[in-house]
Design an enzyme around this catalytic site. Structure first.
Site, PDB file in Angstrom:
ATOM      1  N   GLU A  36       1.254   6.077   4.283  1.00  0.00           N
ATOM      2  CA  GLU A  36      -0.107   5.502   4.287  1.00  0.00           C
ATOM      3  C   GLU A  36      -0.558   5.233   5.725  1.00  0.00           C
ATOM      4  OE1 GLU A  36      -0.757   2.492   1.290  1.00  0.00           O
ATOM      5  OE2 GLU A  36      -2.453   1.674   2.415  1.00  0.00           O
ATOM      6  N   LYS A  69       1.122  -5.606  -3.502  1.00  0.00           N
ATOM      7  CA  LYS A  69       1.279  -4.190  -3.138  1.00  0.00           C
ATOM      8  C   LYS A  69       1.181  -4.039  -1.619  1.00  0.00           C
ATOM      9  CE  LYS A  69      -0.151   0.187  -2.296  1.00  0.00           C
ATOM     10  NZ  LYS A  69      -0.606   0.705  -0.995  1.00  0.00           N
ATOM     11  N   ASP A 109      17.512   0.547  -1.132  1.00  0.00           N
ATOM     12  CA  ASP A 109      16.971   1.065  -2.389  1.00  0.00           C
ATOM     13  C   ASP A 109      15.630   0.372  -2.680  1.00  0.00           C
ATOM     14  OD1 ASP A 109      16.383   1.474  -5.065  1.00  0.00           O
ATOM     15  OD2 ASP A 109      18.441   1.286  -5.745  1.00  0.00           O
ATOM     16  N   HIS A 145      -8.995   0.956   7.860  1.00  0.00           N
ATOM     17  CA  HIS A 145      -8.342   1.930   7.010  1.00  0.00           C
ATOM     18  C   HIS A 145      -8.907   3.329   7.252  1.00  0.00           C
ATOM     19  CE1 HIS A 145      -5.768   2.393   3.508  1.00  0.00           C
ATOM     20  NE2 HIS A 145      -6.605   3.326   3.101  1.00  0.00           N
TER      21      HIS A 145
HETATM   22  C1  MEV Z   1      -3.580  -1.055   0.619  1.00  0.00           C
HETATM   23  O1  MEV Z   1      -2.464  -0.204   0.630  1.00  0.00           O
HETATM   24  C2  MEV Z   1      -3.127  -2.489   0.568  1.00  0.00           C
HETATM   25  C3  MEV Z   1      -4.236  -3.524   0.419  1.00  0.00           C
HETATM   26  O2  MEV Z   1      -5.048  -3.236  -0.722  1.00  0.00           O
HETATM   27  C4  MEV Z   1      -3.561  -4.859   0.256  1.00  0.00           C
HETATM   28  C5  MEV Z   1      -4.507  -5.994  -0.095  1.00  0.00           C
HETATM   29  O3  MEV Z   1      -5.558  -5.777  -0.698  1.00  0.00           O
HETATM   30  O4  MEV Z   1      -4.116  -7.140   0.232  1.00  0.00           O
HETATM   31  C6  MEV Z   1      -5.155  -3.516   1.606  1.00  0.00           C
END
Ligand code: MEV
Length: 430
Positions: free
Chosen positions: A82, A272, A288, A385
């Site tokens: 990513e 995530k 792992d 991003h």
């Molecule tokens: C993207 O990989 C992760 C985010 O969505 C985490 C978040 O929203 O805190 C930017």
């Protein structure tokens, strides 16, 4: 259906795949072959990690420097596809470097394994005889545990649990272990299989009921193998963004964390983002990531509702932000001595103990979450991003070096979107 596929040579396996799924087109074969390593020994090592290897799947290996953790400066290795993750980690590291860095402490290191079994006899009798059976279980396992014990680890406890309210005749041995610098999966599973044999034999000799072992396996849920990482500073020292005051930023940041604490849809995305940092270091250090993911998300739901792994507060003008996360990691065994890049990662981190690696990994998760929340509560996530994603879009449209340099320059102060990039590249090309 193909029989004996695993027995075919690599080239015969590929021939079969090309014939069957690519109409015999050799271009597909070239795609696989271009990732073969010319160093035959290295290629063989990778071939033998798993069954039916036909090529290698590359992921970028990046580093995030300037991580000050308990006063030690680390450059953290990260393996991830990513675009924005390493950049975000580096940014957060630098931000906290100027504010005292990260603190991290290991709160506990207990690993868990279970022998699941059914028993048809009287529960009370089973419990009455368990203490004496337990000491035989422990002594039968000595050949497996003695080396680990010599190093200071081994079996911590074995408890008999009555689970018959969940399922008829269901009992378990709930076993806890200290595995030191090893993740411990092989050690634990070997112990458990031995425990199961002894249990069956001893119950068979002395009790009436029928005992059947269902399975013996470690648990990836390790709520007693916890590391805490944190950052703290005065609220007034918090923000660098001229568009928002430090106080407003702190308030919004704490609100954002609170939302993830109370709202599962947000909590999943929030966590995530944390796992973006955690998994990248886990992969780079040969651990792992599936085990870590499963255990982390189970821990996030430990109070009955899925919630945030991080927490934040502002009290008396002091901002605090921290993570508690279960991490059963190893720095010996597994891939650690086999994979040259894993060895490299561990050396880059100063050959850490498992506890030190737990601290580094937790910090990577906290830093990632800080970077994400900082963007989300100020500029929005897409600005950073999409800046990082710009190169992916340029590669998709096969931009040459000069087109790339022109467009990277053009988008320096503009919002990147897929359509805006296509529009600009078309302009350039016409
Ligand atoms: C993207 O990989 C992760 C985010 O969505 C985490 C978040 O929203 O805190 C930017």
């Amino acid at each position: 259906m193909i029989k004996g596929f695993s027995k075919l040579s690599k080239s015969k396996k590929i021939d079969w795949i090309i014939e069957r799924y690519f109409n015999g087109n050799d271009d597909a074969k070239l795609v696989l072959q271009q990732y073969w390593n010319t160093n035959e020994k290295l290629q063989q090592l990778h071939d033998e990690f798993i069954e039916n290897t036909i090529t290698n799947y590359y992921l970028p290996y990046g580093v995030a420097p300037n991580f000050l953790i308990n006063g030690i400066n680390y450059t953290i290795p990260m393996v991830i596809e990513e675009s924005s993750v390493v950049a975000a980690a580096s940014k957060a590291a630098k931000f906290w470097l100027d504010r005292g860095g990260f603190k991290a402490e290991v709160l506990s290191t207990t690993k868990v394994g279970q022998v699941h079994f059914t028993y048809s006899g009287n529960s009370e009798t089973l419990f009455d005889s368990f203490e004496s059976i337990k000491s035989i279980i422990i002594s039968d396992a000595k050949p497996i545990t003695k080396n680990m014990e010599a190093r200071g680890g081994g079996i911590l406890d074995i408890q008999l649990k009555d689970k018959t309210v969940l399922m008829a005749n269901y009992y378990q041995l709930h076993c806890t272990f200290e595995t030191l610098d090893a993740m411990g999966a092989n050690f634990i599973n070997s112990c458990l299989e031995q425990f199961a044999k002894t249990l069956k034999r001893e119950v068979g000799c002395s009790l009436d009921g029928d005992l059947n072992i269902t399975m013996s396996i470690l648990s990836n849920y390790v709520p007693e193998c916890i590391v805490r990482a944190s950052v703290t500073c005065k609220v007034e020292d918090l923000n660098e963004d001229p568009n928002i005051t430090a106080e407003d930023f702190a308030t919004k940041f704490v609100q954002a964390v609170k939302i993830a604490e109370v709202e599962p849809y947000r909590a999943v995305t929030h966590n995530k983002g944390i796992m973006n940092g955690i998994d990248a270091v886990i992969l780079a250090t040969g651990n792992d990531f599936r085990a870590i993911e499963a255990g982390a998300h189970a821990y996030a739901a430990k109070d009955g509702q899925y919630s945030s792994l991080t927490h934040a507060s502002v009290e008396d003008g002091i901002f605090k932000f921290w993570i508690d996360i279960p991490l059963a990691l190893g720095t010996v065994g597994g891939l650690t001595r086999l994979h040259p890049l894993v060895k490299f990662s561990l050396q880059l981190l100063g050959n850490p103990s498992a506890k030190d690696l737990m601290k580094v990994v937790a910090v990577a998760g906290l830093a990632q979450n800080f970077a994400a929340l900082r963007s989300l509560t100020t500029t929005g996530i897409q600005q950073g991003h999409m800046k990082m994603h710009l190169m992916n879009i340029l590669n998709q449209v096969e931009a040459n070096d000069s087109e790339k340099s022109t467009l990277l320059d053009y988008f320096k102060d503009k919002t990147v979107s897929h359509s805006a990039v296509i529009q600009e590249i078309n302009k350039l090309r016409n």
